[in-house]
Design a protein around this motif. Structure first.
Motif, mmCIF file in Angstrom:
data_model
loop_
_atom_site.group_PDB
_atom_site.id
_atom_site.type_symbol
_atom_site.label_atom_id
_atom_site.label_comp_id
_atom_site.label_asym_id
_atom_site.label_seq_id
_atom_site.Cartn_x
_atom_site.Cartn_y
_atom_site.Cartn_z
ATOM 1 N N GLU A 22 2.785 65.503 61.350
ATOM 2 C CA GLU A 22 1.805 65.698 60.279
ATOM 3 C C GLU A 22 2.359 66.624 59.201
ATOM 4 O OE1 GLU A 22 -1.336 67.380 62.504
ATOM 5 O OE2 GLU A 22 -1.819 65.535 63.589
ATOM 6 N N GLY A 23 2.549 66.097 57.966
ATOM 7 C CA GLY A 23 3.032 66.916 56.855
ATOM 8 C C GLY A 23 4.507 66.698 56.574
ATOM 9 N N ALA A 24 5.099 67.648 55.813
ATOM 10 C CA ALA A 24 6.515 67.554 55.425
ATOM 11 C C ALA A 24 7.402 67.986 56.589
ATOM 12 C CB ALA A 24 6.777 68.429 54.203
ATOM 13 N N ILE A 25 8.409 67.175 56.897
ATOM 14 C CA ILE A 25 9.254 67.404 58.076
ATOM 15 C C ILE A 25 10.369 68.399 57.759
ATOM 16 C CG2 ILE A 25 10.708 66.301 59.820
ATOM 17 C CD1 ILE A 25 9.254 63.673 59.159
ATOM 18 N N THR A 26 10.599 69.352 58.684
ATOM 19 C CA THR A 26 11.663 70.347 58.580
ATOM 20 C C THR A 26 12.882 69.898 59.381
ATOM 21 O OG1 THR A 26 10.079 72.146 58.335
ATOM 22 C CG2 THR A 26 12.268 72.752 59.106
ATOM 23 N N SER A 27 14.078 70.246 58.886
ATOM 24 C CA SER A 27 15.330 70.043 59.641
ATOM 25 C C SER A 27 15.505 68.611 60.127
ATOM 26 C CB SER A 27 15.392 71.004 60.835
ATOM 27 O OG SER A 27 15.311 72.338 60.408
ATOM 28 N N VAL A 28 15.347 67.654 59.208
ATOM 29 C CA VAL A 28 15.500 66.232 59.553
ATOM 30 C C VAL A 28 16.854 65.928 60.217
ATOM 31 C CG1 VAL A 28 15.648 63.893 58.606
ATOM 32 C CG2 VAL A 28 13.826 65.433 57.854
ATOM 33 N N PRO A 29 17.990 66.521 59.742
ATOM 34 C CA PRO A 29 19.271 66.181 60.387
ATOM 35 C C PRO A 29 19.293 66.449 61.886
ATOM 36 C CG PRO A 29 19.676 67.296 58.312
ATOM 37 C CD PRO A 29 18.197 67.395 58.574
ATOM 38 N N TYR A 30 18.596 67.493 62.344
ATOM 39 C CA TYR A 30 18.593 67.794 63.775
ATOM 40 C C TYR A 30 17.790 66.753 64.557
ATOM 41 C CZ TYR A 30 20.864 72.257 62.929
ATOM 42 O OH TYR A 30 21.772 73.219 62.580
ATOM 43 N N ILE A 31 16.732 66.234 63.944
ATOM 44 C CA ILE A 31 15.967 65.157 64.583
ATOM 45 C C ILE A 31 16.830 63.897 64.650
ATOM 46 C CG2 ILE A 31 13.928 63.681 64.401
ATOM 47 C CD1 ILE A 31 12.567 66.022 62.883
ATOM 48 N N LYS A 32 17.525 63.609 63.554
ATOM 49 C CA LYS A 32 18.400 62.425 63.524
ATOM 50 C C LYS A 32 19.557 62.569 64.502
ATOM 51 C CE LYS A 32 17.315 60.712 58.895
ATOM 52 N NZ LYS A 32 17.837 60.401 57.542
ATOM 53 N N MET A 33 20.048 63.815 64.694
ATOM 54 C CA MET A 33 21.102 64.045 65.687
ATOM 55 C C MET A 33 20.609 63.630 67.070
ATOM 56 S SD MET A 33 22.629 67.639 67.148
ATOM 57 C CE MET A 33 23.448 68.195 65.674
ATOM 58 N N THR A 34 19.405 64.067 67.424
ATOM 59 C CA THR A 34 18.832 63.735 68.732
ATOM 60 C C THR A 34 18.699 62.223 68.891
ATOM 61 O OG1 THR A 34 17.615 65.819 68.731
ATOM 62 C CG2 THR A 34 16.857 64.116 70.243
ATOM 63 N N LEU A 35 18.175 61.560 67.881
ATOM 64 C CA LEU A 35 17.993 60.107 67.953
ATOM 65 C C LEU A 35 19.328 59.383 68.038
ATOM 66 C CD1 LEU A 35 15.083 59.674 65.366
ATOM 67 C CD2 LEU A 35 14.929 59.625 67.866
ATOM 68 N N ALA A 36 20.343 59.885 67.318
ATOM 69 C CA ALA A 36 21.671 59.260 67.348
ATOM 70 C C ALA A 36 22.295 59.362 68.739
ATOM 71 C CB ALA A 36 22.591 59.908 66.313
ATOM 72 N N LEU A 37 22.105 60.515 69.412
ATOM 73 C CA LEU A 37 22.637 60.676 70.762
ATOM 74 C C LEU A 37 21.930 59.735 71.743
ATOM 75 C CD1 LEU A 37 23.021 64.572 70.858
ATOM 76 C CD2 LEU A 37 24.847 62.873 70.616
ATOM 77 N N VAL B 215 1.574 61.298 70.903
ATOM 78 C CA VAL B 215 1.431 62.740 70.676
ATOM 79 C C VAL B 215 1.537 63.015 69.181
ATOM 80 C CG1 VAL B 215 3.909 63.142 71.066
ATOM 81 C CG2 VAL B 215 2.305 65.028 71.312
ATOM 82 N N SER B 216 0.757 63.983 68.720
ATOM 83 C CA SER B 216 0.757 64.364 67.309
ATOM 84 C C SER B 216 1.004 65.863 67.213
ATOM 85 C CB SER B 216 -0.593 64.000 66.676
ATOM 86 O OG SER B 216 -0.576 64.279 65.295
ATOM 87 N N MET B 217 1.822 66.267 66.227
ATOM 88 C CA MET B 217 2.106 67.691 66.048
ATOM 89 C C MET B 217 2.483 67.960 64.597
ATOM 90 S SD MET B 217 5.788 67.814 68.035
ATOM 91 C CE MET B 217 5.848 69.594 68.151
ATOM 92 N N PRO B 218 2.384 69.235 64.133
ATOM 93 C CA PRO B 218 2.766 69.559 62.760
ATOM 94 C C PRO B 218 4.244 69.252 62.526
ATOM 95 C CG PRO B 218 1.547 71.370 63.749
ATOM 96 C CD PRO B 218 1.854 70.412 64.850
ATOM 97 N N ALA B 219 4.569 68.792 61.315
ATOM 98 C CA ALA B 219 5.942 68.383 61.003
ATOM 99 C C ALA B 219 6.819 69.544 60.558
ATOM 100 C CB ALA B 219 5.918 67.315 59.909
ATOM 101 N N ASN B 220 6.218 70.666 60.152
ATOM 102 C CA ASN B 220 7.004 71.756 59.553
ATOM 103 C C ASN B 220 7.419 72.807 60.577
ATOM 104 O OD1 ASN B 220 4.501 72.881 60.012
ATOM 105 N ND2 ASN B 220 4.421 74.004 58.083
ATOM 106 N N VAL B 221 7.433 72.420 61.868
ATOM 107 C CA VAL B 221 7.826 73.346 62.925
ATOM 108 C C VAL B 221 9.324 73.221 63.179
ATOM 109 C CG1 VAL B 221 5.572 73.273 64.020
ATOM 110 C CG2 VAL B 221 7.330 71.627 64.717
ATOM 111 N N SER B 222 9.835 74.094 64.028
ATOM 112 C CA SER B 222 11.236 73.990 64.431
ATOM 113 C C SER B 222 11.519 72.595 64.972
ATOM 114 C CB SER B 222 11.549 75.027 65.519
ATOM 115 O OG SER B 222 12.796 74.753 66.123
ATOM 116 N N SER B 223 12.639 72.018 64.535
ATOM 117 C CA SER B 223 13.003 70.675 65.003
ATOM 118 C C SER B 223 13.259 70.662 66.508
ATOM 119 C CB SER B 223 14.245 70.189 64.261
ATOM 120 O OG SER B 223 15.347 71.033 64.529
ATOM 121 N N GLN B 224 13.500 71.846 67.108
ATOM 122 C CA GLN B 224 13.748 71.895 68.552
ATOM 123 C C GLN B 224 12.513 71.480 69.347
ATOM 124 O OE1 GLN B 224 15.269 75.798 69.419
ATOM 125 N NE2 GLN B 224 17.048 75.526 68.097
ATOM 126 N N TYR B 225 11.317 71.761 68.820
ATOM 127 C CA TYR B 225 10.100 71.304 69.485
ATOM 128 C C TYR B 225 10.091 69.769 69.534
ATOM 129 C CZ TYR B 225 8.038 75.969 68.480
ATOM 130 O OH TYR B 225 7.764 77.316 68.401
#
Length: 408
Positions: free
Chosen positions: A167-182, A137-147
């Motif tokens: 695709e593009g610059a990623i927003t709210s990286v810590p929230y993505i890393k939180m999900t991956l860490a869990l 799946v591909s999606m824009p990177a600058n969207v809410s990290s909740q998506y």
């Protein structure tokens, strides 16, 4: 309920226990629904988490999540993989104005069946759960990290996992890393390299107790209080980790510039006012932690210093348009503030108009961000009960610190 807040406090010394992070809790509730052998401790007592839990445990054909944006995103993904079940997911009038199209399109790439009930691109949505076999799946990177997190959380239960290209610059990286860490805590294999995230399939996990760290976003209001209070003020907050998964833990660094020292001790943090800040202007990129923007702006205003905050583009689609709401309410108090669609600039001023009523726009963070200004002038918070969305005990905890709070 409108509350009048004032304070004759000269020195604050107290301990406050803050419940678990709403962000972590909602992720873990979804993972618990997928893997029932997990049990949770120190979960959030927020409205959002209660709504999430009720939806996951129920069998209703129509699920109303009210104002809970995280629940809307996470449940959209969850119900998309519940085979032989059809659910219509809806919410408050404001929720029906908050976009969901990017997440729906991403899930459709995986094979999900989702239809819009009213307006294209917005809730309510009708989800017909089924087995999803596609993995890319591909999606824009600058969207809410909740998506992004919504997709990552269901990925282990997909036959082929997920390969997510951003695709593009990623927003709210810590929230993505939180999900991956869990996920990693459950021995689910993941990778995050460049703009490509992979989560590998895992149908079963081992029995485990997952303890939620207390909420750093909720801690922000106490940072604000300490920053505006007298030198020597100290507040202890529990329970926190020095190596946090939460992006808002950057508060410890940001508020050091505003005279607040953070000490970690026995799973708690001690906030202490060390000195009056000498900076004239605070400049910070909050791309990784936009939820603390309101608190920081109000703190700077209360301290009589300016600030320029960037990385705020996701605030336009929160419970309210938080940038415009901040501009409106701070202007009432005498602030000189300008906003764009992604940044905010406050000009330093030493004058605050007293006993102004602050509108909260059904936004919990508006109520709590403005409350610490009671250290400077009496202030009225309209619809103060809105704090229950993330922090139901907030007003009681403010009273513990010595704030005078009366219903108006």
């Amino acid at each position: 309920m409108n509350l009048l807040l004032q304070s004759a406090i000269s020195d604050i010394q107290n301990t406050i226990k803050i419940t678990g992070s709403k962000s972590e809790t909602n992720r873990l509730l979804l993972l618990q629904a997928l893997f029932p052998v997990i049990s949770l401790a120190n979960t959030s007592n927020s409205d959002d988490s209660e709504v999430m839990q009720k939806a996951l445990n129920g069998n209703d054909e129509i699920v109303d999540i009210h104002h809970a944006g995280t629940a809307m995103r996470f449940l959209t993904a969850f119900f998309a993989i519940q085979e032989n079940r059809t659910v219509t997911l809806t919410g408050s009038p404001r929720m029906k104005e908050r976009p969901i199209k990017i997440l729906v399109e991403a899930l459709r790439q995986l094979g999900a069946k989702i239809e819009y009930v009213e307006n294209e691109g917005f809730p309510p949505i009708k989800i017909t759960g089924q087995k999803l076999v596609n993995s890319y799946v591909s999606m824009p990177a600058n969207v809410s990290s909740q998506y992004i997190s919504a997709l990552l959380l269901i990925a282990p239960k997909l036959e082929n996992g997920i390969e997510l290209n951003l695709e593009g610059a990623i927003t709210s990286v810590p929230y993505i890393k939180m999900t991956l860490a869990l996920l990693n805590d459950l021995a689910i294999k993941t990778s995050f390299e460049g703009n490509l995230i992979k989560v590998y399939p895992k149908q079963e996990v081992e029995t485990k107790v997952m303890t939620v760290e207390s909420d750093w976003s909720s801690a922000s209001y106490f940072y604000s209080i300490v920053a505006m209070a007298n030198v020597g003020t100290a507040i202890r907050l529990s329970s926190y980790k020095e190596k946090s998964l939460q992006g808002d833990s950057s508060l410890a660094i940001i508020y050091k510039e505003l005279g607040v020292e953070t000490t970690f001790e026995n799973n708690s943090i001690i906030l202490k006012k060390k000195a009056y800040t000498s900076i004239q202007n605070l400049n910070w990129d909050l791309n990784s932690s936009p939820d603390i923007a309101q608190t920081i702006v109000v703190t700077c205003f209360g301290l009589g210093i300016g600030c320029h905050l960037t990385g705020l583009h996701t605030l336009k689609i929160k419970e309210t348009d938080r940038l415009e709401a901040l501009k409106t309410e701070l202007t009432k108090l005498g602030a000189n503030i300008t906003v764009t669609d992604k940044c905010l600039t406050l000009i330093a001023t030493n004058h605050i108009r007293p006993t102004i009523a602050i509108a909260t726009y059904n936004d919990h963070r508006m109520a709590m961000a403005f409350a610490p200004l009671a250290l400077k002038v009496p202030i009225v918070i309209d619809n103060a009960e809105v704090v229950s969305k993330s922090y139901p005990d907030f007003w009681e905890d403010m009273k513990k610190l010595g704030f005078e709070i009366v219903e108006k």
